[in-house]
Enzyme design. Structure first.
Site, PDB file in Angstrom:
ATOM      1  N   GLU A 159      91.838 -30.643 -21.561  1.00  0.00           N
ATOM      2  CA  GLU A 159      92.366 -29.303 -21.839  1.00  0.00           C
ATOM      3  C   GLU A 159      92.021 -28.349 -20.707  1.00  0.00           C
ATOM      4  O   GLU A 159      90.840 -28.151 -20.388  1.00  0.00           O
ATOM      5  CB  GLU A 159      91.774 -28.783 -23.164  1.00  0.00           C
ATOM      6  CG  GLU A 159      92.228 -29.607 -24.359  1.00  0.00           C
ATOM      7  CD  GLU A 159      91.694 -29.080 -25.686  1.00  0.00           C
ATOM      8  OE1 GLU A 159      91.120 -27.973 -25.730  1.00  0.00           O
ATOM      9  OE2 GLU A 159      91.853 -29.800 -26.691  1.00  0.00           O
TER      10      GLU A 159
ATOM     11  N   GLU B 262     100.726 -26.253 -26.106  1.00  0.00           N
ATOM     12  CA  GLU B 262     100.354 -26.097 -27.522  1.00  0.00           C
ATOM     13  C   GLU B 262     100.499 -24.650 -27.984  1.00  0.00           C
ATOM     14  O   GLU B 262      99.878 -23.740 -27.413  1.00  0.00           O
ATOM     15  CB  GLU B 262      98.931 -26.613 -27.765  1.00  0.00           C
ATOM     16  CG  GLU B 262      98.545 -26.491 -29.249  1.00  0.00           C
ATOM     17  CD  GLU B 262      97.519 -27.489 -29.732  1.00  0.00           C
ATOM     18  OE1 GLU B 262      97.049 -28.325 -28.940  1.00  0.00           O
ATOM     19  OE2 GLU B 262      97.173 -27.417 -30.930  1.00  0.00           O
TER      20      GLU B 262
ATOM     21  N   ASP C 101      91.660 -35.943 -29.743  1.00  0.00           N
ATOM     22  CA  ASP C 101      90.356 -35.614 -30.320  1.00  0.00           C
ATOM     23  C   ASP C 101      90.530 -34.852 -31.639  1.00  0.00           C
ATOM     24  O   ASP C 101      89.550 -34.531 -32.316  1.00  0.00           O
ATOM     25  CB  ASP C 101      89.443 -34.880 -29.329  1.00  0.00           C
ATOM     26  CG  ASP C 101      89.984 -33.536 -28.889  1.00  0.00           C
ATOM     27  OD1 ASP C 101      91.127 -33.183 -29.245  1.00  0.00           O
ATOM     28  OD2 ASP C 101      89.242 -32.812 -28.171  1.00  0.00           O
TER      29      ASP C 101
HETATM   30  O1  KIV Z   1      94.005 -33.819 -30.149  1.00  0.00           O
HETATM   31  C1  KIV Z   1      95.231 -33.908 -30.294  1.00  0.00           C
HETATM   32  O2  KIV Z   1      95.738 -34.555 -31.215  1.00  0.00           O
HETATM   33  C2  KIV Z   1      96.072 -33.197 -29.341  1.00  0.00           C
HETATM   34  C3  KIV Z   1      97.529 -33.076 -29.641  1.00  0.00           C
HETATM   35  C4  KIV Z   1      97.767 -32.331 -30.872  1.00  0.00           C
HETATM   36  C5  KIV Z   1      98.292 -32.516 -28.514  1.00  0.00           C
HETATM   37  O3  KIV Z   1      95.600 -32.752 -28.354  1.00  0.00           O
END
Ligand code: KIV
Length: 253
Positions: free
Chosen positions: A109, A176, A40
């Protein structure tokens, strides 16, 4: 689907990059990447939003469809956007929509707080990638993109999150911006692979936003990224050359 747990056991690093469109997905797939994520993050690097909290399910499904057309061998995982997994029922319904447009797995998440949602997804046989540490969808409540795991309670909570998502059936977990020592500890504690972003070298694999890796979003580059290309400069150079040549009355080729 590759056996990512086996890769972890063998010490074989797992590679993952984001894609949001057909040509990028096809190029990454042809490059031998293990996992392609329709992140996202597209809200920021493709759609021009300030953060990921405005990304809609329709936008994610649209881009996942395009990416799916370009992927033949990598595992295609799609990000479930904010407010599409508030309950276990909603999470499963959203995950199914992604599978319907070509995703082979989904990511959301959250750790221990989202076990019900994760179990609903994995219980339906849909491969699930977890995401803990700094959670971009919570950036407004957090007041910025902050490093995670500096304090003991935060570190303990992250270890508990990692254990919880493994138990709930995740096949891997993104860490992250987790401090390196803690990322290493988590990696050594759980059986599923950790995929780091800004979390040091000891994770079982690494993921990056492709625009950061190739220098296609030059207005902001995270501190932990060393771009491997300068694609934005190439676009500016080619476009400026076209403008100059056309204004001078020259041929396009
Ligand atoms: O949205 C995204 O690109 C992500 C990655 C950076 C892990 O969640």
């Amino acid at each position: 689907m590759k056996d990512f747990r086996e890769m972890k056991k063998r010490g074989e690093k797992i590679t993952a990059l984001t894609a949001y469109d057909y040509p990028t997905a096809r190029l990454l797939d042809e490059s031998g990447i293990d996992i392609i994520l329709v992140g996202d993050s597209l809200g920021m690097v493709v759609l021009g939003y300030e953060d990921t909290t405005r990304v809609t399910l329709e936008e994610m499904l649209h881009h996942t469809r395009a990416v799916a057309r370009g992927v033949k061998r990598a595992l295609l995982v799609a990000d479930m956007p904010i407010r599409t997994y508030d309950t276990a029922e909603q999470a499963l319904a959203t995950a199914k929509q992604f599978v319907d447009v070509g995703a082979q797995g989904v990511k959301l998440e959250g750790g221990a707080s989202h076990v019900a949602q994760i179990e609903a997804i994995t219980g339906a046989g849909i491969p699930f990638m977890a995401h803990i540490g700094m959670l971009p969808q919570s950036v407004r409540e957090e007041g910025g993109y902050k490093v995670k795991g500096r304090t003991r309670p935060e570190a303990e909570a992250l270890i508990a999150d990692a254990r919880a998502v493994e138990k709930a059936g995740a096949f891997s977990v993104v860490l992250e911006i987790v401090i390196g020592d803690l990322a290493k500890q988590i990696t050594n504690t759980i059986g599923i692979p950790t995929i780091g972003i800004g979390s040091g070298e000891h994770c079982d694999g690494q993921i990056l936003v492709t625009h950061d890796l190739i220098g296609l979003f030059p207005w902001f580059t995270p501190k932990f990224v060393s771009p491997a290309a300068r694609v934005a400069d190439e676009i500016r150079r080619a476009a400026a050359a076209f403008v100059d040549r056309t204004r001078a009355g020259g041929a396009v080729v």
